[in-house]
Design a protein around this motif. Structure first.
Motif, PDB file in Angstrom:
ATOM      1  N   ILE A 264       0.855  -1.185   0.000  1.00  0.00           N
ATOM      2  CA  ILE A 264       0.000   0.000   0.000  1.00  0.00           C
ATOM      3  C   ILE A 264       0.892   1.236   0.000  1.00  0.00           C
ATOM      4  CG2 ILE A 264      -1.770   1.283   1.239  1.00  0.00           C
ATOM      5  CD1 ILE A 264      -2.723  -1.367   2.438  1.00  0.00           C
ATOM      6  N   ILE A 265       0.743   2.058  -1.019  1.00  0.00           N
ATOM      7  CA  ILE A 265       1.511   3.297  -1.141  1.00  0.00           C
ATOM      8  C   ILE A 265       0.577   4.475  -0.893  1.00  0.00           C
ATOM      9  CG2 ILE A 265       3.014   4.676  -2.609  1.00  0.00           C
ATOM     10  CD1 ILE A 265       4.192   1.953  -2.086  1.00  0.00           C
ATOM     11  N   CYS A 266       0.768   5.156   0.235  1.00  0.00           N
ATOM     12  CA  CYS A 266      -0.082   6.293   0.590  1.00  0.00           C
ATOM     13  C   CYS A 266       0.379   7.560  -0.128  1.00  0.00           C
ATOM     14  CB  CYS A 266      -0.064   6.498   2.098  1.00  0.00           C
ATOM     15  SG  CYS A 266      -0.677   5.065   3.025  1.00  0.00           S
ATOM     16  N   GLU A 267      -0.525   8.544  -0.215  1.00  0.00           N
ATOM     17  CA  GLU A 267      -0.210   9.749  -0.987  1.00  0.00           C
ATOM     18  C   GLU A 267       0.879  10.596  -0.345  1.00  0.00           C
ATOM     19  OE1 GLU A 267      -3.977  11.027   1.356  1.00  0.00           O
ATOM     20  OE2 GLU A 267      -2.989   9.186   0.693  1.00  0.00           O
ATOM     21  N   ASP A 268       1.115  10.401   0.967  1.00  0.00           N
ATOM     22  CA  ASP A 268       2.121  11.201   1.654  1.00  0.00           C
ATOM     23  C   ASP A 268       3.465  10.480   1.779  1.00  0.00           C
ATOM     24  OD1 ASP A 268       1.511   9.214   3.438  1.00  0.00           O
ATOM     25  OD2 ASP A 268       1.234  10.529   5.155  1.00  0.00           O
ATOM     26  N   THR A 269       3.632   9.389   1.059  1.00  0.00           N
ATOM     27  CA  THR A 269       4.864   8.615   1.177  1.00  0.00           C
ATOM     28  C   THR A 269       6.069   9.408   0.698  1.00  0.00           C
ATOM     29  OG1 THR A 269       5.847   6.455   0.702  1.00  0.00           O
ATOM     30  CG2 THR A 269       4.769   7.574  -1.119  1.00  0.00           C
ATOM     31  N   ASP A 270       7.227   9.045   1.219  1.00  0.00           N
ATOM     32  CA  ASP A 270       8.503   9.513   0.670  1.00  0.00           C
ATOM     33  C   ASP A 270       8.681   8.770  -0.645  1.00  0.00           C
ATOM     34  OD1 ASP A 270      11.131   9.951  -0.047  1.00  0.00           O
ATOM     35  OD2 ASP A 270      11.987   8.902   1.679  1.00  0.00           O
ATOM     36  N   LEU A 271       8.374   9.428  -1.745  1.00  0.00           N
ATOM     37  CA  LEU A 271       8.272   8.744  -3.032  1.00  0.00           C
ATOM     38  C   LEU A 271       9.575   8.058  -3.433  1.00  0.00           C
ATOM     39  CD1 LEU A 271       5.901   8.377  -4.965  1.00  0.00           C
ATOM     40  CD2 LEU A 271       6.852  10.197  -6.363  1.00  0.00           C
ATOM     41  N   GLU A 272      10.680   8.751  -3.287  1.00  0.00           N
ATOM     42  CA  GLU A 272      11.962   8.171  -3.684  1.00  0.00           C
ATOM     43  C   GLU A 272      12.283   6.945  -2.841  1.00  0.00           C
ATOM     44  OE1 GLU A 272      16.701   9.430  -4.016  1.00  0.00           O
ATOM     45  OE2 GLU A 272      15.169  10.969  -3.700  1.00  0.00           O
ATOM     46  N   GLY A 273      12.066   7.047  -1.524  1.00  0.00           N
ATOM     47  CA  GLY A 273      12.325   5.916  -0.647  1.00  0.00           C
ATOM     48  C   GLY A 273      11.384   4.754  -0.910  1.00  0.00           C
ATOM     49  N   ALA A 274      10.114   5.072  -1.187  1.00  0.00           N
ATOM     50  CA  ALA A 274       9.137   4.019  -1.450  1.00  0.00           C
ATOM     51  C   ALA A 274       9.454   3.275  -2.738  1.00  0.00           C
ATOM     52  CB  ALA A 274       7.731   4.617  -1.518  1.00  0.00           C
ATOM     53  N   ILE A 275       9.884   3.994  -3.767  1.00  0.00           N
ATOM     54  CA  ILE A 275      10.221   3.346  -5.030  1.00  0.00           C
ATOM     55  C   ILE A 275      11.445   2.443  -4.845  1.00  0.00           C
ATOM     56  CG2 ILE A 275      11.134   3.770  -7.350  1.00  0.00           C
ATOM     57  CD1 ILE A 275       9.227   6.206  -7.448  1.00  0.00           C
ATOM     58  N   ALA A 276      12.461   2.938  -4.152  1.00  0.00           N
ATOM     59  CA  ALA A 276      13.648   2.123  -3.919  1.00  0.00           C
ATOM     60  C   ALA A 276      13.306   0.876  -3.106  1.00  0.00           C
ATOM     61  CB  ALA A 276      14.714   2.944  -3.195  1.00  0.00           C
ATOM     62  N   ARG A 295       1.514  -7.036  -5.492  1.00  0.00           N
ATOM     63  CA  ARG A 295       0.257  -6.344  -5.772  1.00  0.00           C
ATOM     64  C   ARG A 295       0.358  -4.929  -5.195  1.00  0.00           C
ATOM     65  NH1 ARG A 295      -4.696  -9.864  -4.113  1.00  0.00           N
ATOM     66  NH2 ARG A 295      -4.268  -9.181  -1.989  1.00  0.00           N
ATOM     67  N   PHE A 296       0.715  -3.966  -6.049  1.00  0.00           N
ATOM     68  CA  PHE A 296       0.902  -2.593  -5.611  1.00  0.00           C
ATOM     69  C   PHE A 296      -0.443  -1.872  -5.622  1.00  0.00           C
ATOM     70  CE2 PHE A 296       5.125  -3.821  -6.104  1.00  0.00           C
ATOM     71  CZ  PHE A 296       6.027  -2.804  -5.796  1.00  0.00           C
ATOM     72  N   ILE A 297      -0.779  -1.234  -4.517  1.00  0.00           N
ATOM     73  CA  ILE A 297      -2.032  -0.502  -4.369  1.00  0.00           C
ATOM     74  C   ILE A 297      -1.637   0.934  -4.055  1.00  0.00           C
ATOM     75  CG2 ILE A 297      -4.156  -0.350  -3.012  1.00  0.00           C
ATOM     76  CD1 ILE A 297      -3.680  -3.442  -2.473  1.00  0.00           C
ATOM     77  N   VAL A 298      -1.789   1.828  -5.031  1.00  0.00           N
ATOM     78  CA  VAL A 298      -1.183   3.157  -4.997  1.00  0.00           C
ATOM     79  C   VAL A 298      -2.263   4.237  -5.011  1.00  0.00           C
ATOM     80  CG1 VAL A 298       0.455   4.701  -6.136  1.00  0.00           C
ATOM     81  CG2 VAL A 298       0.805   2.207  -6.250  1.00  0.00           C
ATOM     82  N   HIS A 299      -2.111   5.218  -4.123  1.00  0.00           N
ATOM     83  CA  HIS A 299      -3.105   6.298  -4.068  1.00  0.00           C
ATOM     84  C   HIS A 299      -3.164   7.036  -5.403  1.00  0.00           C
ATOM     85  CE1 HIS A 299      -5.264   9.900  -2.808  1.00  0.00           C
ATOM     86  NE2 HIS A 299      -5.692   9.178  -1.770  1.00  0.00           N
TER      87      HIS A 299
END
Length: 503
Positions: A264-276, A295-299
């Motif tokens: 689960i990827i929330c809208e406030d995630t650290d995008l660079e860290g989450a992708i890595a 199974r990626f579930i992305v805001h």
């Protein structure tokens, strides 16, 4: 030449291992083991028959009569020597794992470096396992203590031949049991080597035994009368069969089975860290772990940017010769696995999903052009009724699906029947924790993935199995708790002479 070096040579087949030595199989059939990076035959191992299993279990019983009587403090000394021998052989064991599984040498060196920790940990906590005593009603004292079970069966998979075996074996041995191991026929070599190293470390003959073979061998082992616990890591279909066999015999078991891990990827995630982090979750081990991010579930607010950046990073992953230091991802384990990945990609596209990475097939130079390679593949706009969303691929093929709010994210994450690993990515720790309470899974990571430690309990629910690995739960699962009741009251009772005391 030591045992690891012998098995690094293609074609080495020393037989089964039980009773502290390599043994010739009673059967005549062999199983071919291929190098998945080239599809070339690496070696063969015996396809053990029932007589082989009986002999290995008999050896485990003989070993148990010695091992179980050794005090936990002294057993720990044996196990620490075993851990030391493994540590000294880590570079060669990493090479062996890479040859048989196709995992990149970089991955295997990192994973092998942690293997001794499991043995050291369980040998340590077993020394601290204490019983209890209570003064109870009526002039009695109850005393409890833990006892080992006997010979146990360990059925291990091909994706982490040493790691998953050691997770099980360390707990079983520290508890005072002996083991008969049936490894996957796709990667059966490392367990044979570990059994021989256990003997080198001074563990009594029969404490660690290995029978190689396929489903018939596994069924014979699970059905052996003197097996008192069954610990399986494998597919859900296999787990149902083994659990039914264990249930028929009333033998306790642990089942670590399949998964369809949601991220689960929330809208406030650290995008660079989450992708890595999620790139690692999805594509380490070529996507061939039970907790691979599948199974990626992305805001929806960050959906387009996230998918674009994730696809770019996936296409930059270097695939090729697993022995090369620059290779970041190797092949999948077999042609059957490669074909399954290809079919799932085609089905997802037919269902309307959009492929955004891995669009070009892997083109490699000989001999790797014959290997079982699949490029890291991402498909976006996958719907919850699609096969790719629901079924385990066990390869580097992932789905991405948008969501609007937390309720929808949880609904998507909990779709289907699996429940092993989950990861949640958010800089709002309250939100991440709130989601962790609503998501179905036995292991939940917040802002990370795939992290494992001998102290961190591991296990799933529903179709992902039952029982726990790691921690005190695993050690105690390999033991039984006995209660001894001591009468301290004076005199005696005589019910049939008129005593009214009962219970």
């Amino acid at each position: 030449m030591d045992i690891v070096e012998e098995y690094l040579k293609a074609g080495t087949n020393k037989g089964l291992y039980y009773g502290g030595a390599f043994q010739k199989s009673f059967g005549e059939q062999s199983i071919v083991v291929r190098n998945p990076a080239t599809s070339e035959v690496f070696t063969t191992v015996p396809d053990a028959v029932e007589n082989d299993v009986d002999a290995a279990v008999f050896a485990a019983r003989a070993g148990y009569e010695i091992w179980s009587k050794i005090d936990a403090i002294d057993r720990a000394q044996y196990l620490r020597r075993f851990a030391d021998i493994i540590a000294k052989n880590i570079p060669k064991l990493a090479l062996l794992e890479t040859l048989v599984t196709g995992r990149s040498i970089k991955e295997m060196r990192a994973q092998m470096a942690r293997i001794p920790e499991w043995i050291e940990y369980f040998s340590g906590i077993a020394m601290g396992l204490e019983g209890e005593s209570n003064v109870v009603k009526g002039g009695y004292v109850t005393i409890t203590h833990y006892e080992s079970l006997g010979p146990v069966a360990l059925l291990t998979p091909w994706n982490h031949p040493i790691l998953i075996l050691v997770k099980k074996m360390a707990a079983a041995l520290a508890a005072g049991n002996t083991c008969v191991i049936k490894p996957s026929e796709l990667a059966p070599v490392s367990p044979l080597v570990l059994a021989a190293l256990a003997t080198q470390a001074g563990l009594p003959n029969g404490v660690v035994n290995v029978v190689t073979g396929g489903p018939v061998t596994g069924a014979a082992l699970c059905g052996a009368e003197d097996i008192h616990y069954i610990d399986l890591t494998g597919g859900t279909a296999t787990g149902r069969k083994v659990a039914a066999q264990a249930g028929e015999r009333l033998v306790r078991s642990t089942m670590e089975l399949g998964g369809k891990t949601p991220i689960i990827i929330c809208e406030d995630t650290d995008l660079e860290g989450a992708i890595a982090g999620t790139l690692f979750a999805a594509f380490v081990a070529s996507g061939q772990t039970c907790v691979s991010g599948a199974r990626f579930i992305v805001h929806e607010k960050i959906y387009d940017r996230f998918t674009k950046d994730l696809a770019a990073r996936a296409d930059a992953i270097t695939i090729g010769d697993p022995m090369a230091d620059e290779t970041q991802m190797g092949p999948v384990i077999s042609m059957a696995s490669q074909d399954r990945c290809t079919r799932m990609i085609a089905q997802a596209k037919a269902d309307g999903a959009v492929q955004i990475s891995g669009l070009e097939p892997a083109v490699l130079q000989a001999p790797f052009d014959k290997g079982f390679f699949i490029r890291p593949t991402i498909l976006k706009d996958v719907k919850p009724h699609h096969k790719l969303f629901l079924e385990e691929v066990f390869g580097p093929v992932i789905s991405v699906t948008p969501y609007k709010n937390e309720t929808e994210a949880l609904r998507l994450a909990n779709t289907g029947n699996f429940g092993l690993g989950v990861s949640i990515w958010s800089q709002d720790i309250a939100r991440a924790h709130r989601l962790s309470l609503g998501v179905r899974g036995g292991v939940v990571w917040l802002n990370d993935h795939h992290r494992n430690d001998p102290r961190s309990v591991w296990g799933g629910v529903r179709d992902s199995g039952f029982g726990k690995e790691n921690g005190w739960d695993a050690l105690k699962a390999y033991m039984t708790k006995k209660s001894v009741i001591v009468r301290t009251a004076p005199g005696h009772d005589d019910w049939f002479a008129g005593s009214t005391r009962y219970g």
